[in-house]
Design a protein around this motif. Structure first.
Motif, short mmCIF file in Angstrom:
data_model
loop_
_atom_site.label_atom_id
_atom_site.label_comp_id
_atom_site.label_asym_id
_atom_site.label_seq_id
_atom_site.Cartn_x
_atom_site.Cartn_y
_atom_site.Cartn_z
N HIS A 13 11.08 -22.73 -93.63
CA HIS A 13 10.90 -22.53 -95.07
C HIS A 13 11.83 -23.41 -95.90
O HIS A 13 11.43 -24.08 -96.83
N THR A 26 11.05 -27.17 -96.17
CA THR A 26 9.72 -27.58 -96.61
C THR A 26 9.53 -27.17 -98.07
O THR A 26 10.38 -26.48 -98.63
N ALA A 27 8.42 -27.58 -98.66
CA ALA A 27 8.34 -27.44 -100.11
C ALA A 27 7.03 -26.85 -100.64
O ALA A 27 6.93 -26.57 -101.83
N ALA A 28 6.01 -26.66 -99.80
CA ALA A 28 4.70 -26.28 -100.32
C ALA A 28 4.78 -25.02 -101.17
O ALA A 28 5.42 -24.05 -100.79
N GLY A 29 4.14 -25.04 -102.32
CA GLY A 29 4.15 -23.88 -103.21
C GLY A 29 2.79 -23.23 -103.26
O GLY A 29 1.91 -23.52 -102.44
N VAL A 30 2.64 -22.32 -104.23
CA VAL A 30 1.41 -21.55 -104.34
C VAL A 30 0.21 -22.45 -104.63
O VAL A 30 -0.85 -22.33 -104.02
N ALA A 38 -0.94 -24.40 -101.69
CA ALA A 38 -1.60 -23.54 -100.71
C ALA A 38 -3.01 -23.19 -101.16
O ALA A 38 -3.95 -23.16 -100.38
N MET A 39 -3.18 -22.94 -102.47
CA MET A 39 -4.50 -22.56 -102.98
C MET A 39 -5.48 -23.71 -102.86
O MET A 39 -6.63 -23.53 -102.50
N LEU A 40 -5.02 -24.90 -103.21
CA LEU A 40 -5.91 -26.05 -103.22
C LEU A 40 -6.01 -26.70 -101.84
O LEU A 40 -6.86 -27.54 -101.62
N GLN A 41 -5.12 -26.31 -100.93
CA GLN A 41 -5.06 -26.94 -99.60
C GLN A 41 -5.04 -28.45 -99.74
O GLN A 41 -5.83 -29.16 -99.14
N GLU A 87 1.99 -28.30 -93.32
CA GLU A 87 1.71 -27.12 -92.50
C GLU A 87 1.60 -27.52 -91.02
O GLU A 87 2.14 -26.85 -90.14
N ILE A 136 -8.56 -17.75 -101.96
CA ILE A 136 -7.17 -17.94 -102.38
C ILE A 136 -6.24 -17.04 -101.55
O ILE A 136 -5.20 -17.47 -101.07
N ARG A 189 -5.87 -18.30 -98.00
CA ARG A 189 -5.04 -19.50 -97.95
C ARG A 189 -3.57 -19.17 -98.18
O ARG A 189 -2.70 -19.73 -97.54
N LEU A 190 -3.33 -18.24 -99.11
CA LEU A 190 -1.94 -17.85 -99.37
C LEU A 190 -1.32 -17.19 -98.15
O LEU A 190 -0.18 -17.44 -97.80
N SER A 225 0.19 -19.53 -95.49
CA SER A 225 0.92 -20.66 -96.08
C SER A 225 2.40 -20.38 -95.96
O SER A 225 2.83 -19.31 -95.54
N ARG A 226 3.18 -21.35 -96.39
CA ARG A 226 4.63 -21.20 -96.37
C ARG A 226 5.05 -19.99 -97.20
O ARG A 226 5.90 -19.20 -96.79
N ILE A 227 4.44 -19.84 -98.37
CA ILE A 227 4.79 -18.72 -99.25
C ILE A 227 4.36 -17.40 -98.63
O ILE A 227 5.10 -16.41 -98.65
N LEU A 268 7.37 -13.95 -107.33
CA LEU A 268 6.12 -14.67 -107.16
C LEU A 268 5.01 -13.72 -106.68
O LEU A 268 3.88 -13.79 -107.16
#
Lengths: 253, 365
Positions: free
Chosen positions: A106, A109-113, A116-119, A127, B195, B198-199, B202-204, B231
């Motif tokens: 974590h 790395t830097a990926a945010g929401v 992740a939503m838009l892949q 990832e 969504i 995918r969330l 994911s990292r989050i 968040l």
């Protein structure tokens, strides 16, 4: 770049009237395996917790890698390059072994929401890199065949290894192991020793709290002894073993 | 992604698509009321998925979730009704509603960061009630929410010149208002599900789950637990806000009464009964718990009439009875929910179940 990776300057911590740490000053050099020993309740874990930001010291402070370490900011300690394991194993029990190590990535790395939503392409690449790195680390601690098992279903020794893999995933400069050999048999301890030596060889400094005196004396370049929250001695194992105060306080005659 | 294109999954997707398209027309044969119930089921799927982020992923027990639904609903109501004379288009209100709910999510989240479990549940419960009471009383000295009377004549959803209210002819078929809303809701629901999936991976999503599993260990590996928790609140709340907006437009009327504590509990029960943290389970929970009371409403009176010749228990109280019984039975026999994630722990679900039953008991009193 200074030779000293972590310097503790007169760190003090008390819980009510109990002085858990009395002005402890010590320094860990880059690339060494540093042992911290002492009887139960001597303040070893308290020292760890102060260093990794879980406790706020009542006095003194730490200088890590040339910069002061902020108190009360565990996630920043990890970001600066301090990773730790826990005396009583703390894994993410309902996540797989692989996911546990992936969580360790974590902070690097830097990926945010939104990513992740838009892949987005960057997110997918990151990832994949996280997964790849996590698998490598599982392989490194030799539990890659348990990757898809829940952490809580792993054997005790494997859980210890997984915790080390998770800590390594944060790419630490200083890896702090809190009694990693507790409850292990002779074979497992031998394997652990080889693992710790390997980690040092790969360039990570190791701080080791341990009760297994044979392991500590055989493995560590330098050893510090705590007793009643105060530092008794900090020296190479050969000197520490012969010190009268240490023999009285901890080693026994 | 490649296995999506295998013949079997293609056939599966085709079947599901046909079923989803046919559903409102099949249900519509039993009357438009059932299509409306179907729409509510999807709306609850929204809410349950939003709450699932907070409760299921991040492990933060939230009993005031309906407040965000209320914020979304009132945002739409105020921006698209004669009350203030404003008539914003959907593409403006939905984001504003989501954003407003998001702000409220952070507002609730920030003081509760250090709380966990039961304590968090009590504070969030209080927050939910505060929002409802505010809506109830913000009609004087300046009339903002119109108080207990609520806001009427809210604009229905309109996209371009296409109106979602009233019957219209599409390809020679007569499609009713609720049926049109159904398709809008399904489209949005699919988006929300994607969504969520995918969330989760994911990292989050992993950081949320790490906090749920062990907050101290999560801190030690460098997760900024404060931000990641906020968040979760913000994301969960914005789903609630969007659902609220659609609710408002669909009904044409909102009042504080729709956002009582029991609604929060219902949504939480959907998440817990279905299977916390498991998206298909949560969807199942939402659909089941929306239809169950309605089926009871229609079936209870005739069944009692034929059995005893008179109505012994009225449908409303029987609903609570059956609901409570269902919770207890699930807790006893399927502690991880009806359709749990393969890796779901038992203890946590059980804890949430106990909290739900306790608060339900309190609320019923």
């Amino acid at each position: 770049m200074s030779d000293v990776l972590l310097a503790a300057n007169a760190v003090a911590k008390h819980f009510g009237g109990v002085k858990a740490l009395r002005d402890v000053s010590l320094s860990i050099r880059r690339g060494e395996i540093y042992g911290l020993i002492g009887p139960n309740g001597a303040g070893k874990t308290t020292f760890f917790n102060c260093m990794t930001g879980l406790y706020i010291p009542d006095g003194g402070g730490f200088v890590f890698d040339g910069q002061p370490l902020k108190a009360d900011a565990p996630h920043q300690a990890a970001e600066r390059g301090i990773a730790r394991t826990f005396q009583n194993i703390r894994l993410f029990g309902n996540m797989t072994a692989l996911e546990n190590v992936m969580v360790g990535r974590h902070v690097r790395t830097a990926a945010g929401v939104v990513g992740a939503m838009l892949q987005s392409k960057a997110t997918r690449a990151e990832e994949a890199a996280i997964r790849q790195k996590a698998m490598e680390l599982l392989h490194y601690v030799r539990i890659e065949d348990r990757a898809d098992d829940l952490a809580k279903n792993l054997s005790y020794g494997d859980q210890r290894r997984l915790e080390i893999a998770r800590a390594l995933a944060t790419e630490p400069k200083l890896l702090c192991l809190d009694e990693p050999a507790a409850g292990m048999n002779a074979t497992e301890t031998g394997e652990l020793r080889a693992l710790i030596e390997g980690i040092r060889q790969d360039g990570t400094t190791v701080l080791l709290i341990e009760h297994d005196v044979k392991l500590v004396m055989g493995l560590c370049d330098r050893v510090a002894v705590l007793d009643y929250g105060a530092l008794v001695i900090e020296d190479v194992p050969a000197v520490v073993q012969k010190d009268q105060r240490v023999i009285e306080a901890y080693l026994g005659a | 992604m490649k296995n999506w294109l295998s013949p079997r999954s293609t056939a599966g997707i085709a079947l599901i698509t046909i079923a989803l398209v046919a559903l409102p027309f099949v249900v519509g044969m039993g009357g438009q009321a059932w299509v409306r119930i179907l729409n509510f089921a999807i709306l609850y799927v929204f809410l349950a998925l939003g709450l699932n982020i907070v409760v299921g992923f991040a492990g933060l027990l939230d009993l005031g979730y309906i407040a965000f639904y209320a914020v979304g609903a009132y945002t739409w109501a105020l921006l698209a009704s004669p009350h203030f004379g404003l008539h914003f288009p959907i593409w403006a209100i939905l984001p504003i509603g989501a954003l407003m709910a998001c702000v409220f999510g952070v507002l609730l989240g920030s003081p509760t960061l250090k709380l966990r479990g039961d304590y968090l549940a009590i504070v969030t419960l209080g927050f939910g009630e505060i929002v409802r009471i505010f809506l109830n009383n913000l009609n004087s000295p300046v009339n903002i929410t119109n108080g207990p009377q609520g806001i009427t004549l809210i604009d229905p959803v309109t996209i371009g010149s296409f109106k979602f209210a009233g019957t219209s002819q599409i390809f020679g078929f007569a499609v009713s208002g609720p049926q049109k809303y159904y398709f809008l809701l399904v489209a949005l629901a699919i988006l929300v599900i994607i969504i969520n999936l995918r969330l989760q991976h994911s990292r989050i999503g992993r950081a949320w789950q790490a906090i749920r599993e062990d907050e101290i260990a999560a801190k030690a590996v460098g997760i900024n637990t404060r931000n990641i928790k906020l968040l979760a609140f913000a994301m969960g709340a914005s789903f609630g806000g969007i659902a609220g907006g659609i609710f408002s437009a669909m009904q044409g009327f909102v009042s504080p009464e729709s956002f009582s504590l029991i609604e929060s509990i219902m949504v939480l029960a959907m998440v817990v009964l279905g299977g916390m943290g498991h998206i298909p389970g949560v969807i199942l929970g939402a659909v089941l718990l929306t239809f169950l009371p309605e089926v009871l409403r229609y079936a209870v009176v005739p069944v009692q009439m034929s059995l005893f010749g008179k109505v012994l228990v009225d449908p409303e109280s029987l609903r609570m009875l059956v609901f409570g019984l269902a919770l207890v039975l699930v807790m006893r026999f399927k502690p991880a929910g009806l359709w749990p994630a393969p890796e779901r722990s038992r203890e946590q679900t059980q804890k949430a179940c106990v909290a739900v039953t306790q608060t339900t008991a309190e609320a019923v009193k």
